[in-house]
Write an enzyme that holds these catalytic residues in place. Structure first.
Site, PDB file in Angstrom:
ATOM      1  N   ASP A  24       0.830  -1.208   0.000  1.00  0.00           N
ATOM      2  CA  ASP A  24       0.000   0.000   0.000  1.00  0.00           C
ATOM      3  C   ASP A  24       0.864   1.258   0.000  1.00  0.00           C
ATOM      4  O   ASP A  24       0.524   2.262  -0.626  1.00  0.00           O
ATOM      5  CB  ASP A  24      -0.922   0.004   1.227  1.00  0.00           C
TER       6      ASP A  24
ATOM      7  N   GLU B 135      -4.146  10.349   4.064  1.00  0.00           N
ATOM      8  CA  GLU B 135      -4.395  11.376   5.066  1.00  0.00           C
ATOM      9  C   GLU B 135      -3.342  12.476   5.022  1.00  0.00           C
ATOM     10  O   GLU B 135      -2.270  12.313   4.458  1.00  0.00           O
ATOM     11  CB  GLU B 135      -4.423  10.791   6.492  1.00  0.00           C
TER      12      GLU B 135
ATOM     13  N   LYS C 260      -7.148   4.680  11.975  1.00  0.00           N
ATOM     14  CA  LYS C 260      -7.654   3.551  12.758  1.00  0.00           C
ATOM     15  C   LYS C 260      -6.854   3.377  14.043  1.00  0.00           C
ATOM     16  O   LYS C 260      -7.404   3.025  15.087  1.00  0.00           O
ATOM     17  CB  LYS C 260      -7.635   2.263  11.932  1.00  0.00           C
TER      18      LYS C 260
HETATM   19  P1  NAP Z   1       4.713   2.345   6.941  1.00  0.00           P
HETATM   20  O1  NAP Z   1       4.957   3.066   8.199  1.00  0.00           O
HETATM   21  O2  NAP Z   1       5.748   1.438   6.436  1.00  0.00           O
HETATM   22  O3  NAP Z   1       3.364   1.478   6.997  1.00  0.00           O
HETATM   23  C1  NAP Z   1       2.288   1.611   7.739  1.00  0.00           C
HETATM   24  C2  NAP Z   1       1.350   0.425   7.466  1.00  0.00           C
HETATM   25  O4  NAP Z   1       0.111   0.958   7.012  1.00  0.00           O
HETATM   26  C3  NAP Z   1       1.818  -0.565   6.407  1.00  0.00           C
HETATM   27  O5  NAP Z   1       1.509  -1.848   6.866  1.00  0.00           O
HETATM   28  C4  NAP Z   1       0.977  -0.202   5.206  1.00  0.00           C
HETATM   29  O6  NAP Z   1       0.749  -1.282   4.323  1.00  0.00           O
HETATM   30  C5  NAP Z   1      -0.307   0.188   5.877  1.00  0.00           C
HETATM   31  N1  NAP Z   1      -1.214   1.034   5.100  1.00  0.00           N
HETATM   32  C6  NAP Z   1      -0.952   2.025   4.224  1.00  0.00           C
HETATM   33  N2  NAP Z   1      -2.098   2.546   3.751  1.00  0.00           N
HETATM   34  C7  NAP Z   1      -3.107   1.846   4.326  1.00  0.00           C
HETATM   35  C8  NAP Z   1      -4.521   1.908   4.228  1.00  0.00           C
HETATM   36  N3  NAP Z   1      -5.130   2.807   3.457  1.00  0.00           N
HETATM   37  N4  NAP Z   1      -5.243   1.052   4.993  1.00  0.00           N
HETATM   38  C9  NAP Z   1      -4.661   0.150   5.798  1.00  0.00           C
HETATM   39  N5  NAP Z   1      -3.327   0.039   5.933  1.00  0.00           N
HETATM   40  C10 NAP Z   1      -2.565   0.891   5.197  1.00  0.00           C
HETATM   41  O7  NAP Z   1       4.381   3.441   5.816  1.00  0.00           O
HETATM   42  P2  NAP Z   1       3.797   3.251   4.379  1.00  0.00           P
HETATM   43  O8  NAP Z   1       3.724   1.800   3.985  1.00  0.00           O
HETATM   44  O9  NAP Z   1       4.526   4.182   3.488  1.00  0.00           O
HETATM   45  O10 NAP Z   1       2.285   3.747   4.575  1.00  0.00           O
HETATM   46  C11 NAP Z   1       2.026   5.073   4.848  1.00  0.00           C
HETATM   47  C12 NAP Z   1       0.871   5.150   5.793  1.00  0.00           C
HETATM   48  O11 NAP Z   1       1.235   4.643   7.068  1.00  0.00           O
HETATM   49  C13 NAP Z   1       0.421   6.554   6.099  1.00  0.00           C
HETATM   50  O12 NAP Z   1      -0.363   7.085   5.060  1.00  0.00           O
HETATM   51  C14 NAP Z   1      -0.330   6.347   7.405  1.00  0.00           C
HETATM   52  O13 NAP Z   1      -1.698   6.073   7.177  1.00  0.00           O
HETATM   53  C15 NAP Z   1       0.284   5.116   8.001  1.00  0.00           C
HETATM   54  N6  NAP Z   1       0.874   5.440   9.291  1.00  0.00           N
HETATM   55  C16 NAP Z   1       0.314   4.855  10.385  1.00  0.00           C
HETATM   56  C17 NAP Z   1       0.756   5.190  11.651  1.00  0.00           C
HETATM   57  C18 NAP Z   1       0.091   4.540  12.817  1.00  0.00           C
HETATM   58  O14 NAP Z   1      -0.834   3.739  12.603  1.00  0.00           O
HETATM   59  N7  NAP Z   1       0.500   4.844  14.026  1.00  0.00           N
HETATM   60  C19 NAP Z   1       1.792   6.105  11.812  1.00  0.00           C
HETATM   61  C20 NAP Z   1       2.351   6.673  10.683  1.00  0.00           C
HETATM   62  C21 NAP Z   1       1.869   6.338   9.412  1.00  0.00           C
HETATM   63  P3  NAP Z   1       1.914  -1.891   3.383  1.00  0.00           P
HETATM   64  O15 NAP Z   1       2.760  -2.719   4.284  1.00  0.00           O
HETATM   65  O16 NAP Z   1       1.155  -2.714   2.387  1.00  0.00           O
HETATM   66  O17 NAP Z   1       2.678  -0.762   2.747  1.00  0.00           O
END
Ligand code: NAP
Ligand code: MN
Length: 265
Positions: free
Chosen positions: A51, A123, A166
């Site tokens: 993703d 986001e 989430k």
């Molecule tokens: P990452 O930090 O490596 O991954 C965060 C996780 O979120 C990965 O498992 C990614 O999937 C998953 N993900 C991305 N978009 C998603 C969606 N729409 N629904 C469900 N899961 C999703 O960073 P990244 O892979 O570049 O992804 C960026 C996203 O990470 C940001 O847009 C943000 O939403 C999220 N994030 C979450 C947190 C948190 O939950 N505390 C903090 C910072 C960022 P894949 O492994 O398939 O890439």
């Protein structure tokens, strides 16, 4: 469908999956697709990775509205990746099928001061870049709504609702609804500082404006999906639903709610 025949593959260079990618390209050629080096010549942009790679594919190609974005997963199927790299003929069949249905995902537009604007598919997050808390004034349209003090705020799209949002206990939102959800990151709530405390959802007719409150924290960081931007603390940020929608393939038995169930239940 000749208008759907130009395909551009987007992936992180130097990936260990080069063999699989080469095989994928050969299969695409066998199916009659033209491989194009530049995304501007493409009708289909296929992102290979997770993703996170899909978010980059959409961002680096400028949130194009006239192409079909297709996510090919190299690990587990995610939210934007409908296809598995080891089972690709289903994807190519789907691309060639005239009856192919598309779904359109809402995006948000983030304007920073007057001059620059950005789009987000997951986001926009505003966080303190230092240990100190961040103070923000939130306006809904012209209404002063609240003064926030804490770690930050996350404004997510419906498809982004399963990601960062989430983790903050925000709701999962059906992408057929054009709206954005605002969630707090660790707000301080006491007799001096008061915020709503729960996430809230705004319709496409509304705008959220965030103004930095100058209280010594000069290091806010803005995250646009998975890309970061530093901004000055005197700037304002205006966020609203954009008119741009990202087109992806709609498959049977792989609706948004199938994905939610597959991933979380
Ligand atoms: P990452 O930090 O490596 O991954 C965060 C996780 O979120 C990965 O498992 C990614 O999937 C998953 N993900 C991305 N978009 C998603 C969606 N729409 N629904 C469900 N899961 C999703 O960073 P990244 O892979 O570049 O992804 C960026 C996203 O990470 C940001 O847009 C943000 O939403 C999220 N994030 C979450 C947190 C948190 O939950 N505390 C903090 C910072 C960022 P894949 O492994 O398939 O890439
Ligand atoms: Mn990732």
């Amino acid at each position: 469908m000749p208008e759907r025949k130009n395909i551009h593959f987007f992936y992180r260079k130097g990936t260990q999956l080069q063999d699989k990618i080469d095989r994928l390209k050969n299969i695409a050629i066998d199916y009659g697709f033209n491989l194009v080096d530049h995304f501007r010549d493409a009708n289909i942009i296929a992102s290979i990775g997770g993703d996170g790679t899909f978010l980059q594919a959409v961002r680096k190609t400028g949130f194009l509205e006239d192409v079909l974005y297709v996510g090919v997963s190299t690990g587990q199927l995610g939210f934007y990746c409908d296809f598995d790299i080891d089972d690709i003929s289903g994807m190519l069949d789907a691309m060639l099928n005239e009856q192919i249905e598309v779904r359109r995902y809402p995006t948000i537009k983030v304007q920073i001061d007057k001059d620059s604007s950005f789009y987000c598919l997951n986001e926009c997050s505003i966080r303190s870049g230092i240990i100190k808390t961040l103070s923000l004034d939130l306006y809904i349209d012209d209404l002063f709504f609240e003064r926030f003090k804490g770690d930050g705020m996350v404004i997510s799209t419906p498809t982004g609702s399963t990601a960062y949002n989430k983790s903050l206990n925000g709701s999962i939102v059906d992408p057929m609804l054009s709206c954005m959800q605002i969630s707090e990151v660790a707000s301080i709530n006491n007799n001096h500082y008061r915020t709503l405390g729960s996430s809230f959802i705004l319709s496409s007719a509304r705008a959220l404006e965030i103004r930095m409150v100058d209280d010594g924290n000069t290091s806010p960081i803005i995250g646009m999906d998975n890309e970061a931007l530093s901004i000055r603390n005197n700037e304002f940020i205006r966020i609203e639903l954009s008119g741009k929608r990202i087109k992806t393939v709609k498959l049977k038995d792989n609706s948004f709610w199938h994905k939610v169930k597959r991933s979380f239940l």
